[in-house]
Design a protein around this motif. Structure first.
Motif, short mmCIF file in Angstrom:
data_model
loop_
_atom_site.label_atom_id
_atom_site.label_comp_id
_atom_site.label_asym_id
_atom_site.label_seq_id
_atom_site.Cartn_x
_atom_site.Cartn_y
_atom_site.Cartn_z
N GLU A 16 0.82 -1.20 0.00
CA GLU A 16 0.00 0.00 0.00
C GLU A 16 0.86 1.26 0.00
O GLU A 16 0.51 2.25 -0.61
CB GLU A 16 -0.90 0.03 1.24
N ARG A 73 -5.22 1.44 4.13
CA ARG A 73 -6.17 1.10 3.09
C ARG A 73 -7.42 1.96 3.22
O ARG A 73 -7.95 2.49 2.24
CB ARG A 73 -6.49 -0.39 3.24
N SER A 74 -7.89 2.15 4.47
CA SER A 74 -9.13 2.91 4.61
C SER A 74 -8.89 4.40 4.35
O SER A 74 -9.77 5.08 3.82
CB SER A 74 -9.74 2.68 6.00
N LYS A 85 -6.80 5.47 2.15
CA LYS A 85 -6.68 5.56 0.70
C LYS A 85 -8.04 5.51 0.02
O LYS A 85 -8.30 6.25 -0.93
CB LYS A 85 -5.84 4.40 0.19
N THR A 86 -8.89 4.60 0.49
CA THR A 86 -10.16 4.40 -0.21
C THR A 86 -11.28 5.25 0.39
O THR A 86 -12.21 5.60 -0.32
CB THR A 86 -10.58 2.93 -0.12
N TRP A 141 -13.51 -0.69 4.99
CA TRP A 141 -12.13 -0.85 5.45
C TRP A 141 -11.93 -0.23 6.83
O TRP A 141 -11.17 -0.76 7.64
CB TRP A 141 -11.16 -0.21 4.45
N GLU A 172 -0.43 8.44 2.85
CA GLU A 172 -0.08 7.26 3.64
C GLU A 172 1.39 7.26 4.01
O GLU A 172 1.79 6.67 5.00
CB GLU A 172 -0.48 5.98 2.91
N ASN A 224 -5.06 -1.79 -7.70
CA ASN A 224 -5.82 -1.40 -6.52
C ASN A 224 -5.41 -0.06 -5.96
O ASN A 224 -5.96 0.38 -4.97
CB ASN A 224 -5.66 -2.47 -5.45
N GLU A 225 -4.42 0.53 -6.54
CA GLU A 225 -3.94 1.77 -5.92
C GLU A 225 -4.83 2.94 -6.29
O GLU A 225 -5.78 2.82 -7.07
CB GLU A 225 -2.49 2.01 -6.34
#
Lengths: 829, 355
Positions: free
Chosen positions: A176, A224-225, A227-228, A233, A425, A493-494
C-alpha cells in the motif's frame, strides 16, 4: 518491472547461493532463486500472462518468507524440546490451560489462589485475554477436525505461526505504501529480523508474539481505509484494533499514532473526506470495542493516554464542519483568515478542555510507565520496580545493530524517499519511524515496535535502488511492451492519483511507480538512454546482494545464538564440543510439586513466581505481575534483613519454603545475588528506616561478597541461603573452598549455621536451593507469649491512636508489630 | 509584625541575661530562629560554627552545607548545589514542618576554614547532618557521588536523617519559559514577514533532513548517552537536556560504550583512560560522532546511488562516477560499521571486507 528486477537477482543468487551452507539462509535464498527462475520464463514464454506470473512470483516469495520465518524460530525446539520459555509465558500457558479446561466465562471470573498469598489475584480482569483466546480457538478448531493435540504444543508454536502472518501483513502494508516489490522485500526482512524473532521464537508464548501481527495488520487496514475512504475498510481497522487491544497493552501506540497521523494530515492541509470517514468510524467503533475488554474497561475515556485520539476526533469534526461551510458560503475566499483563526481557536480550546478535565480529576494523568518514556529519569527516581527490569533500559547502539544489522542503515534512507515523494499514507510511515525510533532508544523493549517499521522502510530504500540498478536491460526494447501492462495490473488497486501518473508514463520504457510531481517529466526524457554504465550497475547489484546475504546470515546467527535459549533449561559446552544440559530449574520445581504439602507457600523473588506456580503448582507470595509494590518490598525486606528479622516477616506471611537461585557453583550469572541490589532498593523504597542501600556496599561503594564485603550483606538472609555450606565445597582444584565462580571471589562468610530455616533441597548444580522455614520452637513458647503481652502494652502506650483502633487489634495481630518496630527505631536513632 | 515580636522577645532574653545552660540553649534557638526567618540558609563563620554547631550542648539538629562559593575557588558545582540546597531550605521555611528544632546552615570555606579543618574536609560541597547532642557519624554525611545533589535527593536524605517531611516547591524557572516565548514570537514574526510565501514550510527537503537527523540521533545510541549521563550534567530538568550536553559521560558509560562489561581486557584499557577525564571526554565524543556519521554516511551513499541516474549530463560519465562513489561509500562504511560491532561484540563470527 518485477520481472526485470528479479532477473538480475537470479544471476547473483546463482553465483552466491553455493557459498552459504546455512540451512536457514538457504531457504531464504531459495525463495529468491525460485522467484527468479520462474521470472526467467518471462521473455521466452508468451503463454503465461504477466499478471499470473507476478502473482505467482509474489505467492512463492511470500510462501518462502512464511516458511523461513517459521523455521528460523524453531532452534530452541530442535536443541532442547518443545517447552515454554522464561517467565511470563509460564503464566500465559497456565491460564490458557485453565481456559481450555474450564471454559471462557470461568476463565474471566478466575480468582487465582496460587499467586500473591494472602491476597490472591483476580486474573480475568487483569490480563489481556487475546493470546489465550487465540490459542484456545486454535485448540478447539483442531479438536473439532479430530486432531488431538495438547494445548502446550499450540502455545509453543503459536508465536512462529503468527510471525509468518506478520510477514504477510507487512507485505500488504508496504504494498500500500510503495510497491509490490518493496512489499516482498519487507516480508522477507520481517520474517527473519532478529528484533522481532527475539520475542517470537517457539516457546516464548507471550502477548508480543501475536500483537505485532495485529499491529501491522491494523496499520495496513488503516492505510487502506485512508486511501479508499470506504466504511468497510475502516470497520475492518476497528475490528483489527479490537484484536490488538485484546492482545497487548501496546495498543496505546496505535491509538496515539493514528490520531497523530490525522492531525499532521490536517496541518499539512491534506484533509479529505476519505480521512474524515475513515477516522470517525475507526475512532467510534474502536472506542466501543476496546471498552469491551475487562482489563481496559473505561480507560479509553478516562485516562490521558487516550485523550489524544478523542481530541483529534473533536478537531476533525470541527474541521469538517468548517470545510463544509467553506464550500457552501458565497465569497468564502474572503473569509479565509477567519476560518483559519477559527480552526486554531478550536484546536486550542480542545486542548484546554482536556487539560482542565485532567486537573479537575475526570481524566487520570499519565501513568508512570508512560510518563517514564518522556521524562527518562522519572522511573529511576520514583518507580524502582520499573527501572529494575532489564528490558526497560535505554538501548545502546550495539543492540540496534545487533537486532537489525543492515536494515538500520537503510532505514533512514527509506524515510528520506518517503518524505521526498510524500502522500497521505507515507506521512504515516514517516511518523511511525520517528516515534518508534525514539521509543526504541528510550526502552530496549520497544525495539519490537521499531522493527516492522525498519523493515518496511529498508525494503522501500532497497527496492527503489534496485529498481534502477538491477534493470540492466533498459535499452533492450524486447521487454518494454510487457512493462506497462505489468505495471498497470500491479497498481490496479492503488489510488486514482497513482494510476493517473502511470497513464502519463505508459509506453515509456522505464516507468517508476510512485514517483510523481513535475520533476518527473524531465527525468523521463533522460531515462531513454542508459545513463549509468551497465558495469557499474552490475557491481552495485552484486554489492547489495552480498550485503543482503550477510544480513541473512547475521539474522540466523543471532536468532540461533542469542534468542533461542529457553532460560529454564541451560546448556553448556564441554571442551570437546559435547553439550551438557543443566536442568536444575525443572528439577527443583518438580521436587516442590511432589514433596511439599499442597497448600505450602513458597517465598522467592518475584522473577520466579510464575514458574513456581506453573511448574511447581504451589502458592507464591509475589510473582511477575508486579501489581503490588509493597508486597514485593516486604519480600525484599525479608531477603535483605538478618535471619531473625526475616523470620518475623516470614512467620507473618505464613511462609513454608524459601527458594533462592544461586549461580556461584557453576557460574550462572542471572542469580539472586546479582539481582540482590534491586531487592534492597525496592525494599528501601517502602521501608527506608530498616533497609538502606548504602549498608550493603563496602566503604568504597562496591558490592562484594568476599571478605571485604559489608557485614550487613554477609549476614543477610539472602546471602546465608545462597552460601549455606558453600564454604565446605571446593568447586575447582585451583581455587580455595567456597569460591564463587560467578563473581570470581572467595566468599567472606563461610561457616555459619541457620537458626530459623533448614535446608530442604538443593539441585544438582546448586542453582536452585530450597529451605524449609522452621515452626516456632516449643520451648520458647512461654517466653514468647510473655513477650507478646509486653509488646501489646507498648503499643497501647506509645501509639497515639484511640481505643477505637485497639478493637481491631485482634484482627490483624501481626501488622502493628511491624509498624511499632519501625517507630521505636526512629526515635532511638 | 512578627519580626518585631521576635525582636522584642530576643531583646528581653538578652536583657535578662541569665547564664544557666537552658537559657543559653533557648538563647541559641532564638537567635537561629530569627536568622532562619530572615534567610532560610544561615551563613555561619568560624565563631558561629563553634558556638552553634560544634558545641555539644545542643537540642536542635542542623543540616550544614560546606562549600566554596567565592569565584576564585572555581567550584561550579558548588553554585549548583547551593541553588538546590536553597530550594530545599526555602521549601522548609514556608512549609508546615517548620520548627525550631531543625535549621539549615552553610559554611563557606573562605569564612570558616576552621570548620573545614575541624571536620577534616578537603572537598566541597559536602552536606552533613548534625544530630542533636551528638557529633555527626559516618552515615550523617550525604553521599553525593551516588545520589547527586538534586533537591529531591536532599529532601530524601533529610527525611531519612531527621524525619522531617518537606514538600518541595521549586520556583518556576522563567528563563526557559521566556526563551520558548521568545523563540515562538520569533518564528511567528518570521512567518508573518513571509506570509506571502509559505512555500518554504512545505519544502520536503528541509523537513526530510530534520526528520532523518532525528531518526539517526535516536538509532545511533545518543539517547542512551543522554539518559545514562551522570547526574551532574543534566540534573536540572527545566533547562532541558540535549544529547550534546551529555557528552560529559562517566567512566562507566564510557566503559559500556566501548564494549560490554564482560570483557576484561577492555577494562584494563579503561584504567588508562579513567585517570584523565579530559581524554575520556574527547574520546567519548569522538566515538559517538563516528557512529553517528557512519550511519549517516551509509544513508548518504544509498541516496547518492539513487540520485546518480537523475543528474543531468551529456555523456553519462558523471552519473556513473556518482554511482560508483555511492556504492563505494556504502560498502566501505558498512564494513567499517560491522568491524566496530565485531570489536564490541566478542565472538561475533562475520565480517565484510574489513576485519
Amino acid at each position: 518491472m518485477a520481472a526485470q528486477v528479479t532477473t538480475n537477482q537470479s544471476i547473483i543468487n546463482d553465483d552466491s547461493g553455493s557459498l552459504t551452507t546455512d540451512s536457514e539462509f538457504q531457504t531464504n535464498v531459495n525463495s529468491k532463486k525460485r522467484l527468479s527462475s520462474s521470472s526467467n520464463i518471462l521473455p521466452t514464454s508468451s503463454i503465461l500472462s504477466p499478471t499470473g506470473l507476478t502473482s505467482l512470483i509474489s505467492f512463492i516469495v511470500l510462501t518462502c518468507a512464511y516458511i523461513s520465518g517459521f523455521m528460523s524460530r524453531l532452534f530452541s525446539v530442535i536443541r532442547f524440546e518443545s517447552i515454554i520459555h522464561e517467565f511470563d509465558p509460564w503464566f500465559n500457558y497456565r491460564s490458557t490451560a485453565y481456559m481450555t479446561e474450564n471454559g471462557f466465562y470461568n476463565f474471566l471470573n478466575w480468582f487465582d489462589e496460587l499467586a500473591w498469598y494472602p491476597l490472591g489475584r483476580i486474573v480475568g480482569g487483569t490480563i489481556y485475554p487475546g493470546l489465550m483466546v487465540t490459542s484456545g480457538v486454535i485448540h478447539w478448531f483442531l479438536h473439532m477436525i479430530n486432531i488431538p493435540i495438547h494445548i502446550r504444543e499450540i502455545c509453543v508454536f503459536l508465536a512462529p505461526f503468527f510471525s509468518g502472518l506478520t510477514a504477510l501483513a507487512t507485505y500488504l502494508l508496504t504494498k500500500e505504501l510503495w510497491s509490490r516489490r518493496a512489499g516482498l522485500f519487507a516480508a522477507a526482512f520481517i520474517a527473519i529480523a532478529p528484533g522481532y524473532s527475539s520475542r517470537s521464537v517457539a516457546g516464548s508464548y507471550d502477548n508480543e508474539g501475536i500483537a505485532i501481527f495485529a499491529l501491522m495488520f491494523t496499520y495496513f487496514l488503516w492505510i487502506r481505509s485512508v486511501k479508499t475512504g470506504s466504511v468497510f475498510w475502516s470497520c475492518c481497522t476497528a475490528l483489527s484494533y479490537f484484536y490488538m487491544v485484546s492482545a497487548w497493552g501496546g495498543y496505546v501506540f496505535i491509538i496515539n499514532l493514528i490520531p497523530v497521523h490525522v492531525f499532521i494530515l490536517l496541518v499539512l492541509r491534506r484533509y479529505s473526506l476519505r480521512l474524515y470517514v475513515s477516522y470517525s468510524i475507526f475512532y467510534i467503533l474502536g472506542l466501543i470495542l476496546s471498552m469491551q475488554i475487562p482489563f481496559v474497561g473505561f480507560q479509553p475515556v478516562r485516562t490521558s493516554e487516550h485523550m489524544l485520539a478523542a481530541g483529534v476526533f473533536a478537531l476533525l469534526q470541527a474541521y469538517a464542519f468548517i470545510d463544509y461551510l467553506y464550500t457552501k458560503l458565497p465569497r468564502a475566499d474572503d473569509l479565509k483568515q477567519l476560518f483559519f483563526g477559527l480552526m486554531i481557536f478550536i484546536g486550542l480550546s480542545v486542548f484546554a478542555v482536556v487539560v482542565i478535565l485532567t486537573y479537575a480529576g475526570y481524566i487520570a494523568p499519565w501513568s508512570g510507565r508512560f510518563y517514564s518514556l518522556w521524562d527518562t529519569n522519572y522511573a529511576k527516581i520514583h518507580i524502582p520496580i520499573i527501572a529494575s527490569v532489564s528490558e526497560h533500559q535505554p538501548t545502546t547502539w550495539t543492540s540496534f545493530f545487533f537486532d537489525l544489522h543492515l536494515l538500520i542503515c537503510l532505514f533512514p534512507v527509506g524515510a528520506w524517499f518517503c518524505i521526498k515523494e510524500l502522500n497521505d499514507e507515507r506521512v504515516f510511515i514517516v511518523l511511525y519511524a520517528v516515534f518508534a525510533s525514539y521509543f526504541a532508544g528510550v526502552m530496549i523493549r520497544l525495539m519490537l515496535t521499531l522493527t516492522p517499521c525498519v523493515c518496511v522502510l529498508a525494503a522501500i530504500a532497497l527496492s527503489k535502488t534496485l529498481d534502477y540498478y538491477a534493470d540492466t536491460e533498459t535499452s533492450d526494447m524486447s521487454t518494454s511492451p510487457v512493462v506497462p501492462s505489468n505495471d498497470n495490473d500491479e497498481n490496479e488497486n492503488e489510488t486514482e492519483k497513482n494510476n493517473r501518473n502511470l497513464y502519463d508514463k505508459a509506453g515509456k520504457p522505464k516507468p517508476i511507480p510512485g514517483r510523481r510531481g513535475p520533476t518527473n517529466t524531465n527525468q523521463d526524457t533522460d531515462d531513454d538512454t542508459s545513463i549509468v554504465s551497465s558495469n557499474i550497475k552490475t557491481v552495485v547489484v552484486i554489492c547489495i546482494a552480498m550485503m543482503l546475504m550477510l544480513l541473512a546470515v547475521h539474522c540466523t546467527w543471532v536468532t540461533s545464538n542469542a534468542y533461542s535459549s529457553p532460560s529454564i533449561v541451560l546448556a553448556s559446552y564441554n571442551n570437546d564440543g559435547s553439550r551438557y544440559i543443566i536442568d536444575d530449574f525443572r528439577e527443583a520445581y518438580y521436587w516442590l510439586r511432589k514433596n511439599t504439602p499442597e497448600r505450602a507457600r513458597v517465598m522467592s523473588w518475584w522473577d520466579y513466581g510464575y514458574q513456581i506456580a506453573g511448574m511447581g503448582n504451589r502458592t507464591v507470595l509475589v510473582d511477575n505481575n508486579t501489581w503490588n509494590n509493597s508486597h514485593i518490598a516486604l519480600v525484599g525486606k525479608a531477603m535483605s534483613s538478618n535471619e531473625s528479622e526475616a523470620y518475623k516477616i516470614m512467620t507473618m506471611l505464613d511462609v513454608d519454603y524459601v527458594l533462592v537461585i544461586f549461580g556461584g557453583m557453576i557460574g550462572y550469572s542471572g542469580d539472586d545475588i546479582n539481582k540482590f541490589l534491586w531487592m534492597v532498593r525496592i525494599a528501601e523504597g517502602e521501608h527506608p528506616k530498616d533497609i538502606r542501600e548504602q549498608d550493603y556496599f563496602t566503604e568504597n561503594g562496591e558490592f562484594r561478597v568476599d571478605r571485604s564485603g559489608s557485614p550487613i550483606l554477609l549476614n543477610c538472609l539472602m546471602y546465608k541461603l545462597c552460601y549455606y555450606r558453600f564454604g565446605e565445597l571446593q568447586t575447582d582444584f585451583r581455587s580455595p573452598p567456597g569460591f564463587d565462580r560467578t563473581r570470581h571471589v572467595e566468599i567472606g562468610n563461610k561457616n555459619f549455621d541457620l537458626q530459623h530455616v533448614e535446608e530442604a533441597y538443593t539441585t544438582e548444580h546448586w542453582i536452585v536451593r530450597i529451605y524449609k522455614v522452621k515452626k516456632l520452637a516449643n520451648r520458647l513458647q512461654a517466653k514468647n507469649a510473655l513477650r507478646q503481652v509486653q509488646r501489646r502494652k507498648s503499643i497501647y502506650s506509645t501509639s497515639k491512636k484511640t481505643s477505637g483502633q485497639a478493637r481491631k487489634q485482634g484482627v490483624i495481630l501481626n501488622k502493628p508489630q511491624v509498624k511499632k518496630g519501625t517507630k521505636v527505631l526512629t526515635r532511638k536513632t | 509584625m512578627k519580626y518585631f515580636v521576635y525582636l522584642f522577645f530576643i531583646c528581653a532574653c538578652i536583657t535578662l541575661n541569665v547564664l544557666s545552660e537552658e537559657d543559653v540553649l533557648s538563647d541559641k534557638i532564638q537567635q537561629l530562629t530569627q536568622w532562619s526567618l530572615k534567610k532560610p540558609i544561615i551563613r555561619l563563620n568560624n565563631e558561629h560554627f563553634k558556638h552553634y554547631v560544634k558545641a555539644s550542648s545542643r537540642n536542635y539538629s542542623m543540616f550544614i552545607m560546606f562549600t566554596a562559593l567565592s569565584p576564585q575557588r572555581q567550584c561550579s558545582i558548588c553554585k549548583q548545589a547551593y541553588d538546590e540546597f536553597q530550594i530545599v531550605a526555602q521549601s522548609y521555611r514556608y512549609s508546615n514542618a517548620f520548627s525550631n528544632s531543625v535549621f539549615f546552615g552553610m559554611v563557606d570555606f573562605d569564612d570558616g576554614s576552621d570548620a573545614f579543618q575541624y571536620l577534616k574536609l578537603n572537598t566541597a560541597p559536602v552536606f552533613i547532618y548534625f544530630p542533636p547532642k551528638m557529633k555527626p557519624k559516618k552515615s550523617d554525611y550525604m553521599d553525593l557521588s551516588r545520589s547527586g545533589f538534586s533537591a529531591e535527593q536532599i529532601i530524601k536524605w533529610i527525611h531519612d536523617r531527621a524525619d522531617v517531611e518537606i514538600q518541595i516547591y521549586r520556583p518556576p524557572n522563567y528563563s526557559g519559559f521566556l526563551l520558548v516565548i521568545l523563540m515562538i514570537t520569533m518564528i511567528l514574526g518570521l512567518l508573518y514577514v513571509k506570509r506571502d510565501s509559505f512555500k518554504f514550510l512545505f519544502n520536503h527537503i528541509v523537513w526530510g533532513i530534520f526528520i532523518i537527523l532525528a531518526i539517526l540521533f535516536c538509532i545511533s545510541g545518543q539517547i542512551w548517552n543522554s539518559i545514562r549521563g551522570p547526574p551532574f550534567t543534566h540534573r536540572n530538568p527545566q533547562t532541558g537536556q540535549s544529547g550534546i550536553v551529555c557528552y560529559f559521560i562517566s567512566g562507566q558509560t564510557w566503559n559500556l560504550i566501548n564494549g560490554p562489561p564482560f570483557m576484561p581486557q577492555n577494562k584494563n584499557n579503561m584504567g588508562l583512560f579513567a585517570d584523565d577525564s579530559n581524554m575520556q571526554y574527547i574520546a567519548e565524543t569522538y566515538i559517538v560522532q563516528i557512529l553517528f556519521f557512519l550511519h549517516f554516511g551509509v544513508s548518504i551513499g544509498v541516496i547518492l546511488l539513487n540520485e546518480a541516474p537523475k543528474l543531468k549530463s551529456q555523456t553519462g560519465k558523471r552519473n556513473s562516477f556518482v554511482a560508483a562513489v555511492g556504492i563505494v561509500v556504502v560498502v566501505i562504511l558498512f564494513s567499517y560499521l560491522l568491524s566496530i560491532f565485531r570489536s564490541k561484540y566478542q565472538g561475533y563470527p562475520y565480517s565484510f571486507l574489513i576485519k
